[in-house]
Design an enzyme around this catalytic site. Sequence first.
Site, PDB file in Angstrom:
ATOM      1  N   GLY A 149       0.218  -1.365  -0.051  1.00 12.50           N
ATOM      2  CA  GLY A 149       0.102  -0.031   0.040  1.00 12.50           C
ATOM      3  C   GLY A 149       0.792   1.123   0.092  1.00 12.50           C
ATOM      4  CG  ASN A 152      -2.956   8.078  -1.696  1.00 10.14           C
ATOM      5  OD1 ASN A 152      -2.502   6.832  -0.882  1.00 10.14           O
ATOM      6  ND2 ASN A 152      -3.330   8.544  -2.014  1.00 10.14           N
ATOM      7  CE  LYS A 175       5.876  -2.416   2.728  1.00 11.51           C
ATOM      8  NZ  LYS A 175       6.084  -0.938   3.500  1.00 11.51           N
ATOM      9  N   PRO A 230       8.847   4.483  -9.988  1.00 13.96           N
ATOM     10  CG  PRO A 230       9.782   6.559  -9.523  1.00 13.96           C
ATOM     11  CD  PRO A 230       8.403   5.841  -9.635  1.00 13.96           C
ATOM     12  CD  GLU A 249      -4.784   0.985  -9.183  1.00 14.17           C
ATOM     13  OE1 GLU A 249      -4.514   2.032 -10.545  1.00 14.17           O
ATOM     14  OE2 GLU A 249      -5.538  -0.423 -10.168  1.00 14.17           O
ATOM     15  CB  CYS A 283      -2.669   8.256  -7.267  1.00 11.52           C
ATOM     16  SG  CYS A 283      -4.259   7.985  -6.989  1.00 11.52           S
ATOM     17  N   GLY A 457       0.466   2.366 -14.658  1.00 11.10           N
ATOM     18  CA  GLY A 457      -0.593   1.308 -14.589  1.00 11.10           C
ATOM     19  C   GLY A 457      -0.486  -0.201 -15.271  1.00 11.10           C
ATOM     20  CD  GLU A 461      -6.650  -1.710  -6.728  1.00 15.19           C
ATOM     21  OE1 GLU A 461      -5.721  -0.690  -5.676  1.00 15.19           O
ATOM     22  OE2 GLU A 461      -6.255  -2.360  -5.711  1.00 15.19           O
TER      23      GLU A 461
HETATM   24  P1  NAD Z   1       5.768   4.729  -3.090  1.00 20.00           P
HETATM   25  O1  NAD Z   1       6.125   3.951  -4.751  1.00 20.00           O
HETATM   26  O2  NAD Z   1       7.063   5.006  -2.322  1.00 20.00           O
HETATM   27  O3  NAD Z   1       5.728   3.488  -1.556  1.00 20.00           O
HETATM   28  C1  NAD Z   1       4.262   2.346  -2.654  1.00 20.00           C
HETATM   29  C2  NAD Z   1       5.016   1.463  -1.090  1.00 20.00           C
HETATM   30  O4  NAD Z   1       5.820   0.030  -1.910  1.00 20.00           O
HETATM   31  C3  NAD Z   1       5.316   1.770   0.106  1.00 20.00           C
HETATM   32  O5  NAD Z   1       4.779   0.472   0.734  1.00 20.00           O
HETATM   33  C4  NAD Z   1       6.823   0.969   0.078  1.00 20.00           C
HETATM   34  O6  NAD Z   1       6.661   0.749   1.246  1.00 20.00           O
HETATM   35  C5  NAD Z   1       6.662  -0.354  -1.032  1.00 20.00           C
HETATM   36  N1  NAD Z   1       8.241  -0.262  -1.966  1.00 20.00           N
HETATM   37  C6  NAD Z   1       8.976   0.800  -2.058  1.00 20.00           C
HETATM   38  N2  NAD Z   1       9.683   0.029  -2.680  1.00 20.00           N
HETATM   39  C7  NAD Z   1       9.952  -1.003  -3.084  1.00 20.00           C
HETATM   40  C8  NAD Z   1       9.804  -2.758  -3.020  1.00 20.00           C
HETATM   41  N3  NAD Z   1      11.349  -2.650  -4.273  1.00 20.00           N
HETATM   42  N4  NAD Z   1       9.779  -3.182  -3.573  1.00 20.00           N
HETATM   43  C9  NAD Z   1       8.316  -3.820  -2.694  1.00 20.00           C
HETATM   44  N5  NAD Z   1       7.705  -2.509  -2.399  1.00 20.00           N
HETATM   45  C10 NAD Z   1       8.247  -1.829  -1.974  1.00 20.00           C
HETATM   46  O7  NAD Z   1       4.319   4.895  -2.716  1.00 20.00           O
HETATM   47  P2  NAD Z   1       4.143   6.410  -1.625  1.00 20.00           P
HETATM   48  O8  NAD Z   1       5.311   7.688  -1.337  1.00 20.00           O
HETATM   49  O9  NAD Z   1       3.930   5.478  -0.559  1.00 20.00           O
HETATM   50  O10 NAD Z   1       3.107   6.940  -2.603  1.00 20.00           O
HETATM   51  C11 NAD Z   1       2.867   7.740  -3.294  1.00 20.00           C
HETATM   52  C12 NAD Z   1       2.901   7.375  -5.145  1.00 20.00           C
HETATM   53  O11 NAD Z   1       2.101   6.455  -5.074  1.00 20.00           O
HETATM   54  C13 NAD Z   1       1.967   8.807  -5.499  1.00 20.00           C
HETATM   55  O12 NAD Z   1       3.325   8.665  -6.860  1.00 20.00           O
HETATM   56  C14 NAD Z   1       0.921   8.183  -5.819  1.00 20.00           C
HETATM   57  O13 NAD Z   1       0.595   8.888  -7.389  1.00 20.00           O
HETATM   58  C15 NAD Z   1       1.317   7.056  -5.629  1.00 20.00           C
HETATM   59  N6  NAD Z   1      -0.934   6.163  -5.521  1.00 20.00           N
HETATM   60  C16 NAD Z   1      -1.397   5.656  -7.069  1.00 20.00           C
HETATM   61  C17 NAD Z   1      -2.270   5.177  -6.268  1.00 20.00           C
HETATM   62  C18 NAD Z   1      -3.452   4.649  -7.598  1.00 20.00           C
HETATM   63  O14 NAD Z   1      -4.493   3.926  -7.164  1.00 20.00           O
HETATM   64  N7  NAD Z   1      -3.365   4.686  -8.717  1.00 20.00           N
HETATM   65  C19 NAD Z   1      -2.746   5.916  -4.774  1.00 20.00           C
HETATM   66  C20 NAD Z   1      -2.919   6.042  -4.275  1.00 20.00           C
HETATM   67  C21 NAD Z   1      -0.819   6.517  -4.487  1.00 20.00           C
END
Ligand code: NAD
Length: 487
Positions: A149, A152, A175, A230, A249, A283, A457, A461
């Site tokens: 997750g 937000n 997680k 990323p 996502e 997002c 993505g 969902e």
């Molecule tokens: P993030 O990418 O930093 O982290 C997301 C999750 O991935 C966290 O739980 C993190 O611990 C985990 N993670 C990080 N590196 C990983 C790896 N190498 N392997 C597996 N898991 C890993 O994102 P964030 O800062 O928590 O959230 C903000 C981002 O999420 C923004 O870019 C936003 O647009 C996006 N978002 C997208 C949606 C959607 O439905 N499209 C919804 C909400 C947020």
Amino acid sequence: MRAQPTASHYVNGRYIEDEGGAPLPVIYPATGETIAMLRSATPNVLELAVEAARAAQPAWARLKPVERGRILRRAADILRARNADLARIETLDTGKAIQETLVADALSAADCLEYFGGAVAAYNGEAIDLGGPFAYTRREALGVCVGIGAWNYPIQIAGWKSAPALAMGNAMVFKPSENTPLSALALAEIYSEAGLPDGLFNVVQGYGDVGAGLVGHDVVAKVSVTGSVPTGRKVLSLAGSKMKHATMELGGKSPLIVFDDADIENAIGGAMLGNFYSTGQICSNGTRVFVQSGIHDRFVDRLIERTKKIRIGDPLDPETQMGPLVSKAQHDKVVGYIEIGKQDGATLACGGNVPSLQGFQGGFFVEPTVFTGVTDTMRIAREEIFGPVMSVLKFDGEDEVIDRANDTEFGLAAGVFTRDLPRAHRVIAELLAGTCWINAYNLTPVEIPFGGFKQSGIGRENSLAALALYSQLKSIYVETGDVASPY
Ligand code: NAD
């Protein structure tokens, strides 16, 4: 203001702790104070969670879909009954205003559990007539699924991933984001209380390395991530290297197009919702607001007037409309982008400051901010900021705005405000985005698919589309005559 859960992880129907895990402090974004101390999962915890899910899943998948659905619907009722408590947890964890978390978080998860709890019994394979022989298909569970997750919408994301997974007969290890670990534990307790057998929904805490450990685990069949582009790229390549199913996502920089003939108050309301709700941390936000030249100046004047009235402050005060950003790091990133916007020559029309709020000096607040005179090449118009920063761009013609709106690596969402309905449908059909709105913005009911095109993505969902992505299709040919064998 403690919010300490019983322990860090929820595995096989109970809380567990492993003192060897790295500390994971939970910070209240409005004050900067530490409100709980958890630990990141060790390999031992991760192994216990995956094994619990693996052991519990086959019997769950053999239940009748209505029986699985009944448990999900019971859990939905508990979520609704506990909404006030869950909203408070979510506000403490994310900093989002309680007036939002009371209506948008646990209730959205409840809708999702209710929807999939009902829909799954009607989601079946098909019978195929082969002129004597026939075939049928079965939708079968994948096995152990992993959900990861973002911060937000923590409980909503946990619900959006676990409900279709469980409804289809899978088990899940979830997680949460390291920034917002609390509400997924509450959801796990609620699932147990609703009668979900142990091991089917497990929560492990941790940073990216724990996420990667889950994605790479050989027992795991599918991973669904909500996060940044990323992160999505890393997860997808690891999952791909092991041929796992994956739903991504990810982020966006979505266009919201306002034509001259739009209802101006509704268009401004949509633009504000699509930039300032959840302190801009959504997002699908329409952060590039394209406004046609004939309405542009009136739109901007009224937008500024309404934006200045946004009440920013104590997230637990029901009158507050905007809380802080989730973390110091996110705060610094957003403030950095506001500086970049100024340096790149955009006009700071409103906001842009860090407010000083009595009693909340340690909080991660930023004023709702509007830039006008933004051009397509400026960084604030190209990169995802994930904060309350709106860019207003002027346009003249329909073809021009479609080209400019599509000129981005992202493709999560898009919106059009106009009273000309043929034009609305014509323009939406040309926009390269997975989730679109006409004369509305950012509404995401569980009944409609949600997800992105391009870098935003893969997969969807919600809706029946999610059930397809948490299952695999088995085809069965049935002979009704003799085997035609030449041997
Ligand atoms: P993030 O990418 O930093 O982290 C997301 C999750 O991935 C966290 O739980 C993190 O611990 C985990 N993670 C990080 N590196 C990983 C790896 N190498 N392997 C597996 N898991 C890993 O994102 P964030 O800062 O928590 O959230 C903000 C981002 O999420 C923004 O870019 C936003 O647009 C996006 N978002 C997208 C949606 C959607 O439905 N499209 C919804 C909400 C947020």
